[in-house]
Design a protein around this motif. Sequence first.
Motif, PDB file in Angstrom:
ATOM      1  N   ALA A   1      -4.866   9.377   0.274  1.00  0.00           N
ATOM      2  CA  ALA A   1      -5.406   8.105  -0.386  1.00  0.00           C
ATOM      3  C   ALA A   1      -3.951   7.873  -1.588  1.00  0.00           C
ATOM      4  N   GLY A   2      -2.769   8.194  -1.495  1.00  0.00           N
ATOM      5  CA  GLY A   2      -2.094   8.009  -1.588  1.00  0.00           C
ATOM      6  C   GLY A   2      -1.061   7.011  -1.018  1.00  0.00           C
ATOM      7  N   ASP A   3      -1.764   7.042   0.601  1.00  0.00           N
ATOM      8  CA  ASP A   3      -0.861   6.475   1.279  1.00  0.00           C
ATOM      9  C   ASP A   3      -0.825   3.834   0.571  1.00  0.00           C
ATOM     10  N   LEU A   4      -1.895   4.354   0.581  1.00  0.00           N
ATOM     11  CA  LEU A   4      -2.011   2.224   0.142  1.00  0.00           C
ATOM     12  C   LEU A   4      -1.020   2.322  -0.879  1.00  0.00           C
ATOM     13  N   PRO A   5      -1.562   2.574  -2.032  1.00  0.00           N
ATOM     14  CA  PRO A   5      -0.096   2.514  -3.535  1.00  0.00           C
ATOM     15  C   PRO A   5       1.277   2.669  -3.108  1.00  0.00           C
ATOM     16  N   ILE A   6       1.253   3.580  -2.373  1.00  0.00           N
ATOM     17  CA  ILE A   6       2.755   3.572  -1.830  1.00  0.00           C
ATOM     18  C   ILE A   6       3.348   2.606  -0.966  1.00  0.00           C
ATOM     19  N   ALA A   7       2.887   2.540   0.214  1.00  0.00           N
ATOM     20  CA  ALA A   7       3.056   1.268   0.814  1.00  0.00           C
ATOM     21  C   ALA A   7       3.003   0.044  -0.015  1.00  0.00           C
ATOM     22  N   LEU A   8       1.990  -0.683  -0.700  1.00  0.00           N
ATOM     23  CA  LEU A   8       2.076  -1.845  -2.035  1.00  0.00           C
ATOM     24  C   LEU A   8       2.965  -1.526  -2.521  1.00  0.00           C
ATOM     25  N   ALA A   9       4.019  -0.439  -3.151  1.00  0.00           N
ATOM     26  CA  ALA A   9       5.130  -0.266  -3.670  1.00  0.00           C
ATOM     27  C   ALA A   9       5.615  -0.791  -2.929  1.00  0.00           C
ATOM     28  N   LEU A  10       6.358   0.045  -1.724  1.00  0.00           N
ATOM     29  CA  LEU A  10       7.329  -0.432  -0.388  1.00  0.00           C
ATOM     30  C   LEU A  10       7.449  -1.432  -0.570  1.00  0.00           C
ATOM     31  N   TYR A  11       5.818  -2.694  -0.162  1.00  0.00           N
ATOM     32  CA  TYR A  11       5.756  -4.152  -0.106  1.00  0.00           C
ATOM     33  C   TYR A  11       6.269  -5.010  -0.877  1.00  0.00           C
ATOM     34  N   SER A  12       6.853  -4.285  -2.737  1.00  0.00           N
ATOM     35  CA  SER A  12       6.715  -5.077  -3.360  1.00  0.00           C
ATOM     36  C   SER A  12       8.198  -4.772  -4.443  1.00  0.00           C
ATOM     37  N   GLY A  13       9.068  -3.675  -3.690  1.00  0.00           N
ATOM     38  CA  GLY A  13      10.269  -3.311  -3.650  1.00  0.00           C
ATOM     39  C   GLY A  13      11.540  -4.161  -2.741  1.00  0.00           C
TER      40      GLY A  13
END
Length: 468
Positions: free
Chosen positions: A372-384
Amino acid sequence: MAGKIKTVYICNQCGFESSKWNGKCPSCGEWNTLEEQEIQTAPKSSSFRSAPPVGSMNLSSQIKNLSAVDTDEEVRYSVGISELDRVLGGGLVKGSLVLLGGEPGIGKSTLLLQICKYLGESHSILYISGEESLRQIKLRASRLGVDTPNLYLLSTNDARAVSDTIIASKPDIAIVDSIQTMALSEINSSAGSISQVRECTNLLMRTAKSEEIPIFVVSHVNKDGAIAGPKVMEHIVDAVLYFEGERHLCYRLLRAVKNRYGSTNEIGVFEMGDVGLEEVENPSEMLLSGRPKGISGSCVACLMEGSRPILAEVQALVTKSGFGTPRRTATGFDYNRLAMIIAVLEKRAGMFFGTLDVFLNIVGGFRLDEPAGDLPIALALYSGFYDIPLDEKMVAFGEVGLGGEIRSAASIPQRIKEAERLGFTHCIIPKQSMRFVDTSKVNIRITGVSSIKQAFFIVSKKNEEQPQ
């Protein structure tokens, strides 16, 4: 007639014995784990062929039906520290053998001495130390404010004497600090060796079960961070608790690696202070304190540790690489999982990371293991990647598939309730999980997404609506 002394090679991981050295253990497959030891064999009798056979022991009179076993009596002690009670599964079980491991200075002895303050009010405790003198234990107890009259101290390294003393004095609870300092005189090896640790643990196990006395045993760790001693020692005990955390950080995590009387998913969070370990009853607030505002590459994830939802900040730094091969660094997250998410973003979202370094960090020393931690990590990578700050009051969770789809996660209502309690106003969850949520009963905006592209569109649109 004394037995002969022979040389054997014993694996320090699984306890396998071999008459010759091998580079790889035939039992567990580990390399360079066989250690040379000398053992004394039992003398052989010359007339063993004519000796009468030993009669078998009939225990049929001790057989009981399951329904006849009495469980009305209270079988657990509350240790007075709710975080430790949670990890133990509700308290300390009578007759259990609990192994507590961790790096030097992490707080093992401090925690056990602190629980003596509460347990000593109504129970007698025998604290046995093979590392410290009685004066040193007294000084540490004075610093921690432990002055219970029911705490009794003993300093010895003889495991047989420890067992006999526990049986004779019959304390309600016993603590042995540590198992690596204990030794049996009948074993011809030094304290801390594989044979000594295994046999001393077996002796304490038999003592705890026969006398119905719970025993805490402290164990050191080896250079790889695992509990020192053979793996068979972890199979003997009823529960294996492990202290995690860096010595230079104030926060400590207590995790159950094995527990016969409770769940192994629960964790306890402590903060090391001047007067010992203090409970952290709300880890989410602790992990989110000091969170920067208006910074790209930051997203809040909700992870489940047993029955407890915990909000943690995910930080991703995406920057131009100065070398031909870009770097990928993950702290608190699986490196291979990070590589997979980056590959999905490149293939399904058109984001090219081939010339960019990626640094990922889970703030606070937590480890994000669940999908379940995949989506927030993908969003953090998108933001960065695009240098776009995300909404500070947004939390996300969900599994990312290889096709870029967002798959469902477990414990959706508990996660949303924790996010709402901490003041978050927007929650992005998998679309398949919307059926588990009653939007009329929550005061938080919930958005279901089915792909990473849809999630990126929502956060980018939300960012455009915010005043610059």
